[in-house]
Enzyme design. Sequence first.
Site, short mmCIF file in Angstrom:
data_model
loop_
_atom_site.label_atom_id
_atom_site.label_comp_id
_atom_site.label_asym_id
_atom_site.label_seq_id
_atom_site.Cartn_x
_atom_site.Cartn_y
_atom_site.Cartn_z
NE ARG A 40 -3.75 2.07 2.66
CZ ARG A 40 -3.59 3.29 3.16
NH1 ARG A 40 -2.40 3.65 3.64
NH2 ARG A 40 -4.59 4.16 3.19
CB SER A 109 -12.92 -2.23 1.28
OG SER A 109 -11.51 -2.22 1.41
CE LYS A 139 -8.23 3.76 4.06
NZ LYS A 139 -9.07 2.96 3.14
#
Length: 210
Positions: A40, A109, A139
């Site tokens: 990521r 997700s 997040k």
Amino acid sequence: MAHPLLTQNGLYAITDGPRDDLVAACEAAIDGGAVLLQYRDKTRDAARRLAEARTLAALCARRRIALIVNDDVDLALESDAMGVHLGEDDADIARARAKLGPCAIVGVSCYDSLDRARLLASAGADYLAFGAFFASPTKPNARKATPALLRDAKALGLPLVAIGGITADNGAVLVEAGANYLAAISAVFGASDVRGAARSFAALFETPRS
């Protein structure tokens, strides 16, 4: 039927952007027991990202685990990664599968939505990720999920990933609720001892479920 590289439950270690020791840190996470690795990196340095993804794909192939690329189907293809993880604003499953082939892992997700999980399971997802279960430094405004969601999602028959603020101290309840994988970013790669942090997660899966 689960993908052959999605049959061992455990830590799903997720990187988070550039670091000089990325490869060494990822190898330490695998040494500690990570059974999946996700690359990521939200930066725009395409050349570096491709070089890193290729190196990690080769590392994972040697260690016989899957490298999943976050969000970027083209990068997954170009780097020879095993698959891609898609959010709600990314390519759909059919498009990813068409590019990556039938043997690729396509994870998705589902946030806090069982309805989304049902839809994506029927569309051919290989695993379903839910969260955030706890406050997440990556997040902070993520939607919140509950362990009950994992229990309900077991009926869909796919591997389940729990993500969002998970640590070795709070992850046991999610394993008990049915999570096949605990996904962690900062709790692993933000630790001073990456291998030890990964080992602490792996230990949560060593006690047989009742």
